[in-house]
Design an enzyme around this catalytic site. Structure first.
Site, short mmCIF file in Angstrom:
data_model
loop_
_atom_site.label_atom_id
_atom_site.label_comp_id
_atom_site.label_asym_id
_atom_site.label_seq_id
_atom_site.Cartn_x
_atom_site.Cartn_y
_atom_site.Cartn_z
N ARG A 172 0.68 -1.42 -0.14
CA ARG A 172 -0.30 0.19 0.45
C ARG A 172 1.06 1.26 0.22
NH1 ARG A 172 -0.40 -3.85 3.04
NH2 ARG A 172 -1.98 -5.27 3.21
N LYS A 214 -14.68 0.41 -3.31
CA LYS A 214 -15.29 0.24 -2.19
C LYS A 214 -14.41 1.15 -1.16
CE LYS A 214 -14.48 -1.07 2.66
NZ LYS A 214 -13.36 -0.77 3.61
N PRO A 231 -20.54 1.45 1.17
CA PRO A 231 -19.12 0.25 1.10
C PRO A 231 -19.53 -1.12 1.08
CG PRO A 231 -19.20 1.76 3.16
CD PRO A 231 -20.85 1.99 2.37
N ASP A 233 -17.59 -4.90 1.84
CA ASP A 233 -16.38 -5.56 2.19
C ASP A 233 -16.38 -6.52 1.98
OD1 ASP A 233 -17.40 -5.28 4.58
OD2 ASP A 233 -15.47 -5.03 5.48
#
Length: 318
Positions: A172, A214, A231, A233
């Site tokens: 990330r 998302k 969202p 997930d």
DNA sequence: ACCCAGGACTGAT
DNA sequence: ATCAGTCATGGG
């Protein structure tokens, strides 16, 4: 560099039923920490804050805090009765809401929220909290007493990917680094996004590196106050599949998204948050259930496709 | 050792 | 437009 310190402020507000514990542990904020006495220490609009509930009152202490800022942050100005009135008649949602009626959706700073959710992919909530802390300690300004502000975009843009990676970011790191440069260079304006209709705002957010559908919805919901953002997930996908589609793994993501949009109403973001917090914290929320789809045997035609076509309206079996 | 985590991106069909 | 592979890292 010393700034003139704003005076310490002590506020008392009507809580409007806000449940601090539920709200601050529901995976929308990642910089609040609970003290041993149950009080919460964190940040409101880049200002440190200590907050706790006292009966029907909310007590907040911190430099430069205002009644308006706290009210806005915890969304105490919203007509929750009216919002809940838009929920569909849905026994599952009613159970989820009954589990933590005081769960609310925060209005957090867009930049930090963006960073948090760029870092959220394939991470557990406690790990996101660790990353947030690492980023503050490595790049933020020290406010005193070991407190570090969250670094702004220009600060992270001056870092290196390696330094970011050292904050347990893994793959990330590149996303966050590029995102910081996109914001710092004003290629994308988070302020302007706030003025856009939700669909266009989502479109702009998804131009940011590391922001997919998302994460964009999380930012819209938890920072920009867009209650229509939903969202999905792994947990929400799991609970939707389980409760409304007979736990069929054949139901594709797009179908779940369309169902949520039509079923939960204009404030579906709140419904999503109730469901998310419920299934993650109530041991009785999702009792073990058999998985239906692996019916690859017998009749190669089209087996129980029909059962997954119509969303289940079954009542919860206490 | 194994599986999972508030996913996004890339390249091949 | 869909789909599998890949991407680091830590908790349980």
């Amino acid at each position: 560099m010393k700034y003139p310190e704003p005076p310490q402020v002590s506020l008392s507000l009507f809580s409007h039923g806000l449940d601090l514990d539920a709200t601050l542990t529901s995976g929308q904020s990642f910089s609040w920490k609970q003290e041993v006495n149950g009080h919460w220490r964190g940040w409101i609009d880049r200002r440190p804050c200590l907050i706790w509930a006292q009966g029907d009152a909310l007590r907040a202490v911190g430099p430069g805090l205002t009644h308006e800022a706290v009210t806005r942050y915890f969304a105490l100005d919203l007509p929750m009765r009216e919002i809940f009135a838009t929920f569909p008649s849905d026994p599952w949602l009613e159970k989820a809401q009954a589990f933590s009626p005081g769960l609310r959706i925060l209005r957090q700073e867009p930049w930090e929220t963006l960073c948090n959710f760029i870092c959220s992919s394939l991470k557990q909530i406690t790990q996101i909290e660790q990353i947030n802390h690492e980023l503050r300690r490595a790049f933020g300004d020290e406010i005193g007493e070991g407190l570090h502000s969250f670094p702004d975009a220009s600060r992270l843009a001056l870092a290196t990917e390696a330094k970011l990676r050292a904050c347990r970011l893994g793959f990330r790191a590149r996303h966050l680094f590029v995102a910081a440069k996109q914001i710092a260079s004003s290629e994308i304006s988070l302020d302007r996004i706030a003025t856009l209709p939700t669909a266009e705002a989502r479109e702009q957010l998804m131009r940011i590196q590391g922001v997919g559908e998302k994460v964009a919805n999380c930012i819209l919901l938890f920072a920009y106050g867009r209650a229509e953002a939903f969202p999905i997930d792994v947990w929400v996908e799991r609970v939707l599949r389980r409760l409304y589609f007979h736990n069929s793994t054949r139901v594709k993501h797009e179908r779940l998204r369309a169902f949520a949009e039509s079923h939960f109403g204009p404030n579906r973001g709140y419904a999503q948050q109730f469901l998310f917090h419920w299934i993650r914290n109530d041991p009785k929320a999702l009792p073990p259930e058999k998985v239906t789809p692996p019916r690859a045997k017998k009749k190669a035609a089209k087996p129980s496709e029909k059962s997954a076509e119509t969303p289940s309206t079954t009542h919860p079996s206490s």
